[in-house]
Design a protein around this motif. Structure first.
Motif, mmCIF file in Angstrom:
data_model
loop_
_atom_site.group_PDB
_atom_site.id
_atom_site.type_symbol
_atom_site.label_atom_id
_atom_site.label_comp_id
_atom_site.label_asym_id
_atom_site.label_seq_id
_atom_site.Cartn_x
_atom_site.Cartn_y
_atom_site.Cartn_z
ATOM 1 N N UNK A 96 -38.653 -17.974 -35.699
ATOM 2 C CA UNK A 96 -38.825 -16.520 -35.728
ATOM 3 C C UNK A 96 -38.207 -15.789 -34.550
ATOM 4 N N UNK A 97 -37.689 -16.531 -33.597
ATOM 5 C CA UNK A 97 -37.073 -15.894 -32.439
ATOM 6 C C UNK A 97 -35.568 -15.724 -32.662
ATOM 7 N N UNK A 98 -34.922 -14.983 -31.750
ATOM 8 C CA UNK A 98 -33.477 -14.798 -31.769
ATOM 9 C C UNK A 98 -32.919 -15.286 -30.441
ATOM 10 N N UNK A 99 -31.888 -16.072 -30.526
ATOM 11 C CA UNK A 99 -31.249 -16.554 -29.296
ATOM 12 C C UNK A 99 -30.322 -15.449 -28.793
ATOM 13 N N UNK A 100 -30.821 -14.671 -27.843
ATOM 14 C CA UNK A 100 -30.091 -13.488 -27.355
ATOM 15 C C UNK A 100 -29.786 -13.669 -25.872
ATOM 16 N N UNK A 101 -28.523 -13.578 -25.562
ATOM 17 C CA UNK A 101 -28.113 -13.753 -24.170
ATOM 18 C C UNK A 101 -28.141 -12.455 -23.385
ATOM 19 N N UNK A 102 -28.177 -11.295 -24.060
ATOM 20 C CA UNK A 102 -27.924 -10.012 -23.427
ATOM 21 C C UNK A 102 -29.112 -9.517 -22.608
ATOM 22 N N UNK A 103 -28.767 -8.709 -21.599
ATOM 23 C CA UNK A 103 -29.781 -8.051 -20.796
ATOM 24 C C UNK A 103 -30.365 -8.950 -19.729
ATOM 25 N N UNK A 158 -5.453 21.630 -8.502
ATOM 26 C CA UNK A 158 -5.020 20.600 -9.449
ATOM 27 C C UNK A 158 -5.014 19.249 -8.731
ATOM 28 N N UNK A 159 -5.471 18.214 -9.425
ATOM 29 C CA UNK A 159 -5.564 16.886 -8.833
ATOM 30 C C UNK A 159 -6.939 16.547 -8.306
ATOM 31 N N UNK A 160 -7.839 17.538 -8.306
ATOM 32 C CA UNK A 160 -9.204 17.299 -7.823
ATOM 33 C C UNK A 160 -10.024 16.564 -8.874
ATOM 34 N N UNK A 161 -10.874 15.664 -8.409
ATOM 35 C CA UNK A 161 -11.823 15.012 -9.304
ATOM 36 C C UNK A 161 -12.991 15.960 -9.529
ATOM 37 N N UNK A 162 -13.183 16.368 -10.767
ATOM 38 C CA UNK A 162 -14.199 17.385 -11.056
ATOM 39 C C UNK A 162 -15.463 16.797 -11.657
ATOM 40 N N UNK A 163 -15.407 15.504 -12.066
ATOM 41 C CA UNK A 163 -16.606 14.889 -12.644
ATOM 42 C C UNK A 163 -16.555 13.393 -12.425
ATOM 43 N N UNK A 164 -17.647 12.857 -11.852
ATOM 44 C CA UNK A 164 -17.705 11.434 -11.515
ATOM 45 C C UNK A 164 -18.856 10.702 -12.193
ATOM 46 N N UNK A 165 -19.597 11.362 -13.010
ATOM 47 C CA UNK A 165 -20.852 10.772 -13.491
ATOM 48 C C UNK A 165 -20.769 10.161 -14.884
ATOM 49 N N UNK A 166 -19.561 9.942 -15.416
ATOM 50 C CA UNK A 166 -19.462 9.265 -16.703
ATOM 51 C C UNK A 166 -19.655 7.767 -16.465
ATOM 52 N N UNK A 167 -20.810 7.243 -16.832
ATOM 53 C CA UNK A 167 -21.112 5.827 -16.668
ATOM 54 C C UNK A 167 -21.756 5.306 -17.944
ATOM 55 N N UNK A 168 -21.598 3.989 -18.161
ATOM 56 C CA UNK A 168 -22.178 3.353 -19.339
ATOM 57 C C UNK A 168 -22.829 2.045 -18.947
ATOM 58 N N UNK A 169 -23.633 1.544 -19.862
ATOM 59 C CA UNK A 169 -24.245 0.230 -19.718
ATOM 60 C C UNK A 169 -23.908 -0.557 -20.974
ATOM 61 N N UNK A 170 -23.271 -1.723 -20.787
ATOM 62 C CA UNK A 170 -22.961 -2.611 -21.905
ATOM 63 C C UNK A 170 -23.648 -3.941 -21.633
ATOM 64 N N UNK A 171 -24.571 -4.337 -22.494
ATOM 65 C CA UNK A 171 -25.387 -5.528 -22.266
ATOM 66 C C UNK A 171 -24.598 -6.821 -22.402
ATOM 67 N N UNK A 172 -23.423 -6.736 -22.986
ATOM 68 C CA UNK A 172 -22.620 -7.953 -23.129
ATOM 69 C C UNK A 172 -22.040 -8.372 -21.780
ATOM 70 N N UNK A 173 -21.429 -9.537 -21.760
ATOM 71 C CA UNK A 173 -20.952 -10.122 -20.506
ATOM 72 C C UNK A 173 -19.433 -10.222 -20.502
ATOM 73 N N UNK A 174 -18.921 -10.372 -19.296
ATOM 74 C CA UNK A 174 -17.490 -10.593 -19.087
ATOM 75 C C UNK A 174 -16.674 -9.480 -19.746
ATOM 76 N N UNK A 175 -15.592 -9.817 -20.433
ATOM 77 C CA UNK A 175 -14.772 -8.781 -21.058
ATOM 78 C C UNK A 175 -15.554 -7.957 -22.073
ATOM 79 N N UNK A 176 -16.504 -8.612 -22.709
ATOM 80 C CA UNK A 176 -17.314 -7.893 -23.702
ATOM 81 C C UNK A 176 -18.188 -6.819 -23.064
ATOM 82 N N UNK A 177 -18.429 -6.939 -21.773
ATOM 83 C CA UNK A 177 -19.299 -5.992 -21.094
ATOM 84 C C UNK A 177 -18.558 -5.031 -20.181
#
Length: 530
Positions: A96-103, A158-177
Motif C-alpha cells: 500500500x505504500x509508494x516508493x517515492x524518492x522526492x522531498x 536600461x540594464x537594471x535588474x528590476x525583479x529578483x524574486x522568481x524562484x521555484x521548488x522542484x522536488x526531483x533531483x539532479x537535472x530533473x530538479x
C-alpha cells in the motif's frame, strides 16, 4: 584384494567426499562481494514484480535436495522486501505504500540483510543488499511567493535588474530538479539574460506618460519555468505572471495651461489683460484671457504641493517690475502702482514656472497687459451734448438721433474710438467725438448721447456701434463689423425711426452716406456719420 587394502580405499573416499563438500559451500554466491551487493531501483516501481536482487547461492533452498535455509533479517527496511526462496530472489514489497524518492522525507535507498544457513553444518552467512532509489522526473517546478508584483520607476536605467524574486521548488533531483526560466513570447521591455537565475532585466526605457488615458500603467510578464531533464520530451514546466507597475518619475517639464497645440507638443498660451491708467492698486489679481495664469507639473503623480514656483523672467519696458508683482505660489499678477498711458501703452512680460524640487524643469509664457485710456473709458458712461446743443437741436425738431461710432485698433492691438480733427491735431488730448450733418426725423425732447463700447483687443476687424438716445433713454444696437481689407462695410444698415435694442432687426436698405477714411501715427480708423 586383501582386506586391509579395501579398508584403506574406503577411508580415502570418505575423506575425498568431505573435502569436496567443504570446497562447495552451499552458501557461497558470486553475487556478493565480501558479503555485500549494490543494486538500483526506480522510484514509483511496482511491487512484487520488481526484483531487488538475484542471490544465486550454490545450495538449494527448497525441495528434497535442500541444503540451505534463507531468511530476511530484521532491519528498518525489512517491510519493503519480499523473499522468494525457491528463486533465491529479493523483490520489492509495497503493502500500500509508494516508493517515492522526492522531498526531504523521500527514500534514497533500501537496506536488507539475507541470512544463509548450511543445513549440514548449521553454519550461517549474512549478506547485505543496498538498493539505491533512482529519481523519476515526476514533479513540475512550483513557484514560490506568488503573486509577483513590483513597482518600477519609469526613470530606471536600461540594464537594471528590476525583479529578483522568481524562484521555484522542484522536488526531483539532479537535472530533473534543476530549473531554467524564460519569458514566454516576445517582450519589448524585459528580458531574462541568465535563465538559470530568473532575474528580470529592463532592456528598454519605460514611459509613464506613454500609456493611453485610463489605461493601467503596468506590464504583465508571462514566465515559464521548466526542468532540465535529459529527455526533452519528459521535461515538466510551470508558468506564472510577473506584474510590473510603472511609477511616475520626474521626466516631464512644467506646462502652462491651456495647452496651445504646436504639432505633437503643447505650447504656452499668451495671457492677455489690461489696466486702466491712473488707477490705484486694489490688491486684486488681474483677470487674464484665455484663462488665469496657471501651470502644472506634467509628472502629476510625483508632484507635491506647492510644486510650482512662479516668477518674472523678463519684460518690456524694463521697469515693469515697478508696476507689477507675481505671487510665487499662485501665479497671480497684481498692480503695484498707477500707470500713466502717456508713458507706456502696454507691458509684455515673460513669466517662468519651475518645479520647486528641480529648477531644470520649467516653462515660460508671455503676458500682455494693455493700459486703457481713462477718457476712452468715459465713453461708456458720458454724454456728449451740452444744454446749448440740445436747445439748438430742439429748434429743428428731434425725436431720435442715430449715429455710428467706429471702434478701431491701434498698432499695439488695443481698441479705441475714432477721434475728431482737433484730437488728431492735439494727440495728447482725449475727448468725446463730435459729428456734423446729423439728420433728425422730427421735433421732440431729449438729450443727444453718443456711446461707444470697447471690444476685445484680439478682434480680427473693427466694429461700428450704432447708438440712439430717445426721450432721455439711451439704447444701443448690434455690432457691425468692418471689412478688414477696405475698412468700409457696405452692409451698414439704415436704422428706421424708433427704439434700437440689441435684438433689433433692420431692412435691407443700406447706409451709404458720409464715409471718411483716416490714417494717423497711432493706427487707422474709420468715421461713419449718418
Amino acid at each position: 584384494m586383501a582386506e586391509g587394502t579395501r579398508i584403506w580405499l574406503f577411508t580415502m573416499l570418505v575423506v575425498l567426499q568431505a573435502v569436496t563438500l567443504s570446497a562447495q559451500n552451499p552458501c557461497e554466491s558470486p553475487v556478493f562481494t565480501n558479503g555485500i551487493v549494490f543494486e538500483a531501483l526506480m522510484e514509483n516501481s511496482p511491487e512484487n514484480t520488481t526484483i531487488v536482487a538475484n542471490m544465486s547461492f550454490a545450495g538449494t533452498a527448497v525441495g528434497p535436495g535442500q541444503t540451505i535455509e534463507l531468511t530476511l533479517q530484521d532491519s528498518s527496511d525489512k517491510d519493503w522486501g519480499l523473499l522468494v526462496e525457491e528463486l533465491q530472489q529479493l523483490r520489492l514489497r509495497l503493502a500500500g505504500k509508494v516508493l517515492d524518492r522526492d522531498g526531504n522525507t523521500g527514500i534514497r535507498d533500501l537496506r536488507f540483510v539475507i541470512r544463509c544457513k548450511t543445513i549440514a553444518t548449521n553454519a550461517t552467512v549474512d549478506n547485505s543488499i543496498i538498493a539505491t532509489v533512482l529519481d523519476l522526473n515526476d514533479n513540475s517546478p512550483t513557484f514560490i511567493g506568488e503573486p509577483y508584483n513590483q513597482d518600477v520607476l519609469e526613470l530606471t536605467p536600461v540594464g537594471s535588474t528590476i525583479f529578483r524574486r522568481v524562484t521555484t521548488d522542484d522536488l526531483d533531483s539532479n537535472e530533473n530538479g534543476r530549473v531554467s526560466y524564460q519569458i514566454e513570447g516576445q517582450s519589448e521591455y524585459f528580458e531574462i539574460p541568465l535563465p538559470s537565475e530568473g532575474d528580470i532585466v529592463l532592456k528598454k526605457s519605460l514611459d509613464y506618460e506613454g500609456f493611453q488615458p485610463g489605461e493601467e500603467k503596468k506590464y504583465l510578464i508571462p514566465i515559464v519555468a521548466h526542468d532540465l531533464a535529459a529527455n526533452l520530451s519528459l521535461r515538466k514546466s510551470s508558468t506564472t505572471t510577473v506584474t510590473i507597475i510603472v511609477t511616475d518619475g520626474d521626466d516631464q517639464a512644467v506646462q502652462f495651461l491651456p495647452c496651445i497645440p504646436q504639432g505633437d507638443i503643447c505650447g504656452s498660451p499668451l495671457y492677455v489683460s489690461s489696466v486702466m491708467e491712473n488707477t490705484e492698486p486694489l490688491n486684486q489679481p488681474l483677470t487674464f484671457d484665455p484663462a488665469p495664469v496657471f501651470a502644472i507639473d506634467l509628472d502629476i503623480d510625483v508632484q507635491g504641493p506647492p510644486g510650482i514656483v512662479y516668477s518674472f523672467l523678463a519684460g518690456s519696458p524694463s521697469d515693469f517690475r515697478d508696476y507689477f508683482d507675481i505671487n510665487a505660489v499662485t501665479g497671480n499678477i497684481t498692480l503695484k502702482r498707477p500707470v500713466e498711458r502717456t508713458q507706456v501703452e502696454k507691458f509684455i512680460i515673460t513669466i517662468k514656472a519651475e518645479q520647486d524640487d528641480n529648477l531644470l524643469r520649467y516653462a515660460t509664457a508671455d503676458v500682455k497687459i494693455g493700459v486703457e485710456d481713462d477718457d476712452f473709458n468715459n465713453l461708456h458712461i458720458a454724454g456728449m451734448a451740452s444744454l446749448g446743443a440740445v436747445a439748438a437741436l430742439l429748434l429743428i425738431g428731434l425725436v431720435a438721433a442715430v449715429t455710428y461710432i467706429v471702434v478701431s485698433k491701434r498698432k499695439d492691438g488695443t481698441p479705441r474710438a475714432s477721434k475728431t480733427a482737433e484730437d488728431r491735431r492735439n494727440p495728447g488730448t482725449r475727448s468725446v467725438p463730435t459729428f456734423d450733418n446729423q439728420a433728425f426725423d422730427e421735433v421732440g425732447n431729449g438729450n443727444i448721447t453718443i456711446q461707444c463700447q470697447t471690444i476685445s483687443a484680439d478682434t480680427d476687424s473693427d466694429y461700428a456701434v450704432p447708438v440712439v438716445e430717445r426721450n432721455g433713454h439711451m439704447e444701443e444696437g448690434a455690432y457691425q463689423p468692418l471689412d478688414p481689407k477696405t475698412r468700409i462695410n457696405s452692409d451698414y444698415q439704415k436704422l428706421e425711426r424708433g427704439t434700437i435694442t440689441r435684438d433689433s432687426t433692420f431692412d435691407d436698405t443700406y447706409y451709404t452716406d458720409t464715409i471718411t477714411n483716416h490714417l494717423s501715427d497711432n493706427g487707422s480708423y474709420l468715421e461713419v456719420i449718418g
